[in-house]
Every structure is written in structure tokens, then in C-alpha cells.
Scaffold this active site. Structure first.
Site, PDB file in Angstrom:
ATOM      1  N   GLU A 130       0.884  -1.171   0.000  1.00 27.47           N
ATOM      2  CA  GLU A 130       0.000   0.000   0.000  1.00 27.47           C
ATOM      3  C   GLU A 130       0.908   1.203   0.000  1.00 27.47           C
ATOM      4  O   GLU A 130       1.640   1.442   0.956  1.00 27.47           O
ATOM      5  CB  GLU A 130      -0.916  -0.033   1.231  1.00 27.47           C
ATOM      6  CG  GLU A 130      -2.150   0.850   1.096  1.00 27.47           C
ATOM      7  CD  GLU A 130      -1.915   2.274   1.551  1.00 27.47           C
ATOM      8  OE1 GLU A 130      -1.706   3.142   0.670  1.00 27.47           O
ATOM      9  OE2 GLU A 130      -1.926   2.511   2.754  1.00 27.47           O
ATOM     10  N   CYS A 181      -2.002   8.695   3.693  1.00 24.90           N
ATOM     11  CA  CYS A 181      -1.958   8.376   2.265  1.00 24.90           C
ATOM     12  C   CYS A 181      -3.293   8.690   1.603  1.00 24.90           C
ATOM     13  O   CYS A 181      -3.363   8.885   0.395  1.00 24.90           O
ATOM     14  CB  CYS A 181      -1.563   6.921   2.044  1.00 24.90           C
ATOM     15  SG  CYS A 181      -2.541   5.751   2.989  1.00 24.90           S
TER      16      CYS A 181
END
Length: 523
Positions: free
Chosen positions: A293, A327
Site C-alpha cells: 500500500e 496516504c
């Protein structure tokens, strides 16, 4: 295992800090945690706690003079020792029934729930989170533990939940078995939740791991590993090996006995891990699996029919929650021209109201994580002053820490660096579009594809956005941060990673391999 425990999954409740008793509880936890600062934290290798001469010094980003702790650093030799410990533990751990492995996670969730404020208080001091951000982090960690425990039990019974097509004369069964030893490399921005999720998902499937935490938040990582030891997770299942990414991280990634790497962090480091993992080492007998990720350049699109107050509030919350160090942070907004100035003014007004100060005093805006981030963000702000119109912020902020003013740039072109590159700080770029379709095109003009949001009251436009906005997590008429375990499985497209959907029903498949057995029935 009680039936009520398995009956349903409910997300851990967030603490309401508008209530005075909850504020008192958090302040008491801060006092308790502060009394433990400055301690020495060892490695965990098998059943041993190993102190090393070389240590990482963890500091409070909101008060640079305060040391959180000294964390031992692993060498390549110690990582090799940890690998051997993990390989040995794997032989028995993989045979432990799934329901027993799950019980360790349930027990850890229960214990963390009892100490929720203490874990959150440590994040306030070590990560620079305010009360709500830290509390949400701890709540998510509890959710991951509970959710993956339930998922492992479900997966172990999957032959009855998802039956195979029957064939006369044969008995066929599919089971999900563990992979082996994995490297877990989590980020600093969710130092408990993401670390706990990545680690617990791997071990509940029967794997053993080498856990290399992010250096800025290695103390909270240590506290999690100590908790797992306390609930009885066998020695060698989780080996705690903090150290240099270039040295320890690369060694784990390239090791012939490493079966998988679970990484959350920057695009650049993720691509490096992917490249190293793809190279076959001497003695390696499998293709390594990489679960990644990575970053995002997430955005919010607003058309002229939207509730503009709601949109502006979501833009500010998405851009500046935890100083933009997510993020999923909405670091860009694209607004239809006819309402552009109105939205810009609302965003600017809300941003100016954000108060900056010590996280332990529960200010809305706190410090960024460390000197490297601080310097990088300030460089991007200078770039932004050349690429757009500075509306709010744009400077360092006062305080004995890494404080930066929440910053808004307007009139930014789609190809500008501050619209294309992940900054990971409190910097928002806003652009104007001729119409809502062009705004969606501008949103898609990025190498990333993690989260996004679309604000509109027109159903046909919403339907179009749902199909055309290219990201792993798309939200309609709400902010683009705040994914909940089991509710919003999380992961992105393109350079945002492998879209492995953490907190979702398929995530554990990343850490297992499906074995089909077929047996001919006797006549």
C-alpha cells in the site's frame, strides 16, 4: 470461543472528547505514559529480548527536547538470527488450529481496549496526533485484531461457506494454508493501527514474521509486540527487528527464506521492495509475494450543484487531518469554475480557524513527524508559491517542534508538481475546471489512485463519477479520509499499490495459499 463473539463484527466506538470525563481520562493516561519516557526498548528474537549498543532515539515531534525512548537497532546478523527463529516457530505455528490463532487476536483486542487511552497517549507524544486522531488509530487497531480473527475462522470453514461444485465419485476440498515467514514493514503515520493490522493478518493465517517498524514511531511498535507477548503469542511468531531500511529492510526483502513482504509506505520505497523481491536469491524456491500500500495524490471534486459548505468542510478535514500525513489525505481539490471562488473562500476561512499547538493540549493542528518531513514540506511550499496563488499559510509555525502552517494554494494547473506529487504534509492545491466532466478528468490526471470524493446533488453525475473516477476508495458527498475496518476495505490503484484491500473480506487471502485436495470415493 463464544457464539456471541463470532455473531457479528462492530467497529470500536470512538471516544467523545467533548465529555469532560473523557478528557480527564486522556490527561491521566498522558501523565502515566510521560512517567515511562526515556526507557530502553529491546529487540524481540524468539523468546529473547536483545539490547544493542546502536539505538534509535525516538523524540516527541511536538517538543523536540523530549525523548520518548531509545530503541535497539538490529544488525544483519541479528535479522538472520530472527529469521531462523521465525522458521523454527513456523513449523509448529502453522499447525496451530485457526480458532486458537484467532483467540490470541481476540485476547489482544480485549487487552488493548482496556488500555486504550494509554496506547493513544503514547501516540499523542510519539507521533504528534491530537486526541481524536490517536483515539481513532487505537480503535482501528482493535478493529483489525477483531476483524481478522473472525475472518480467519471464516476462511478455515470456507469449504462449507463457498462449496465447490460436486462431482460424483469424488470428495473435493479446498483449504487455505500459510505461506511461511514474512517481512512486515509498516509506516509511521498509523503506527498502531496499520502495524497491528499488517502483523495480525499475517500471523493469524499461520505465518511467522519479522517486523521492522518505522523508526520515528518504534516505541509504540514495541508496545504492540509486548502486548502480543503478554497474551501468549508463542516465541518466534513475531520477531521485532527495528533498523535501517537500507540495511535491515533490504536484507529481509532479498532473503531466500522470505516468503512474502507486506509493506505500507512511499511509492519510491515500495517500488524498490518490489524490484528486490522479484530477484531470485540463491536457494529460493518460490516467487515472493509483495503486498504493498503506497502513496496517494487524493482529491475532491466539487460541482456547482453540491452543498458547498459540506464540500468545503470535507476538503479541509481531508487535507489537514493529522497535518495531511495520511496516504488518503485530500491534498488537491478540483472545483467547477462557477462556484470556484465561493468554495475557495469557504476553504480559506475554515483553514484560518485551525489552531496550531502541542498535540497533548489537543490542538487541531500539530507538528509533522520529523526534520526530514519538515524540510521536504517546506521545500514543496516554496515550489507552490511559484506554481499557484498562496491563499493561507505558507510558513513555519511557532513551537519547539516541527510545526508548519496549514497551507492553501489556489489557481494551480493540473500538471503542477504540487498537484502531481505526494507531499505528505499540510498543503492543499486547488484548481478550477470548466465543468464537472473536466473536473473528473483533472482528478484522474495522476499516477496514483488511492482515494477520492465527488460532491454533487445530480444522480446522473454521481453515476458517471462512480464509474469514471479511477481510485480504490471513492466517496460520494463525504471526505476522502476515514476508512473503517469492514466498512471501507482500503487499497488503491496504479502507483498507490496492489489494491490489497486491508480491512476487507479478501485481505487474508494475501497471506495464504489455496490447496485443493481430491479423493476418489471407494465404491
Amino acid at each position: 470461543m463464544t457464539n456471541s463473539r463470532m455473531a457479528s463484527f462492530a467497529n470500536e466506538a470512538f471516544t467523545d472528547f467533548t465529555l469532560e470525563e473523557n478528557q480527564r481520562a486522556m490527561k491521566a493516561a498522558l501523565i502515566k505514559v510521560r512517567g515511562e519516557l526515556g526507557g530502553d526498548y529491546p529487540l524481540f528474537i524468539g523468546g529473547e529480548k536483545v539490547m544493542t549498543a546502536e539505538r534509535t532515539v525516538s523524540i516527541n515531534p511536538g517538543n523536540k527536547d523530549e525523548i520518548i525512548g531509545y530503541v535497539s537497532k538490529a544488525s544483519v546478523e541479528l535479522v538472520e538470527r530472527a529469521m531462523n527463529s521465525a522458521l523454527t516457530a513456523f513449523e509448529s505455528w502453522k499447525k496451530t488450529p485457526a480458532i486458537e490463532r484467532a483467540q490470541y487476536l481476540f485476547d489482544a483486542a480485549d487487552l488493548m481496549r482496556l488500555r486504550k487511552h494509554e496506547f493513544s497517549a503514547l501516540m499523542v507524544l510519539e507521533a504528534g496526533k491530537n486526541y481524536a486522531e490517536a483515539d481513532a488509530d487505537t480503535a482501528e487497531a482493535i478493529d483489525f485484531l477483531d476483524f481478522y480473527a473472525r475472518e480467519m475462522i471464516r476462511l478455515s470453514e470456507t469449504n462449507t461457506i463457498r462449496p465447490l461444485t460436486k462431482l460424483a465419485g469424488e470428495t473435493n476440498e479446498i483449504t487455505y494454508i500459510p505461506l511461511g515467514v514474512g517481512a512486515i514493514i509498516p509506516p509511521w503515520n498509523f503506527p498502531l493501527a496499520i502495524l497491528a493490522g499488517m502483523t495480525s493478518a499475517a500471523i493469524v493465517c499461520g505465518n511467522t514474521v519479522l517486523l521492522k517498524p518505522a523508526s520515528p514511531t518504534a516505541v509504540i511498535a514495541h508496545k504492540f509486540v509486548a502486548l502480543m507477548e503478554e497474551v501468549g503469542v508463542p516465541a518466534g511468531v513475531i520477531n521485532f527487528v527495528p533498523g535501517s531500511g537500507a540495511e535491515v529492510g533490504d536484507y529481509m526483502t532479498s532473503h531466500p527464506k522470505t516468503r512474502f513482504i507486506n509493506f505500507t509506505g512511499s511509492k519510491e520505497v515500495g517500488l524498490r521492495i518490489n524490484r528486490i523481491a522479484s530477484e531470485t536469491a540463491k536457494g529460493q524456491i518460490w516467487i515472493k509475494r509483495v503486498v504493498a500500500e503506497l502513496g496517494g495524490k487524493d482529491g475532491i471534486v466539487v460541482d456547482e450543484t453540491a452543498d458547498l459548505d459540506q464540500a468545503a468542510s470535507a476538503i479541509v478535514a481531508s487535507a489537514f487531518g493529522f497535518q495531511g500525513q495520511k496516504c488518503s489525505a485530500g491534498s488537491r481539490a478540483v472545483v467547477v469554475k462557477s462556484v470556484y471562488e465561493e468554495v475557495l473562500n469557504k476553504v480559506a476561512d475554515l483553514t484560518r480557524k485551525l489552531q496550531i499547538g502541542l498535540p497533548e493540549d489537543n490542538y487541531q493542528a500539530g507538528p509533522v513527524i520529523d526534520r526530514n518531513s519538515y524540510d521536504k514540506i517546506l521545500e514543496y511550499i516554496e515550489i507552490g508559491k511559484r506554481e499557484g496563488r498562496l491563499v493561507v499559510g505558507g510558513e513555519k509555525a511557532e513551537g519547539n517542534g516541527f510545526y508548519i502552517q496549514p497551507t492553501v494554494f489556489a489557481d494551480v494547473k493540473s500538471d503542477a508538481r504540487i498537484m502531481q506529487e505526494e507531499i505528505f504534509g499540510p498543503v492543499l492545491a486547488i484548481a478550477a475546471a470548466e465543468d464537472w466532466k473536466e473536473a473528473i478528468d483533472m482528478y484522474n490526471d495522476t499516477e496514483f489512485g488511492l482515494t477520492g470524493a465527488f460532491f454533487s446533488r445530480v444522480e446522473d453525475r454521481i453515476s458517471y463519477a462512480l464509474e469514471e473516477m479511477h481510485c480504490g476508495n471513492l466517496y460520494i458527498n463525504r471526505k476522502c479520509t476515514g476508512a473503517l475496518v469492514g466498512v471501507h476495505p482500503f487499497g488503491g490503484f496504479n502507483m498507490s499499490g496492489t489494491d490489497s484491500k486491508a480491512g476487507g473480506y479478501d485481505y487474508l487471502l494475501q497471506f495464504t495459499q489455496a490447496k485443493l485436495t481430491s479423493r476418489k470415493n471407494e465404491a
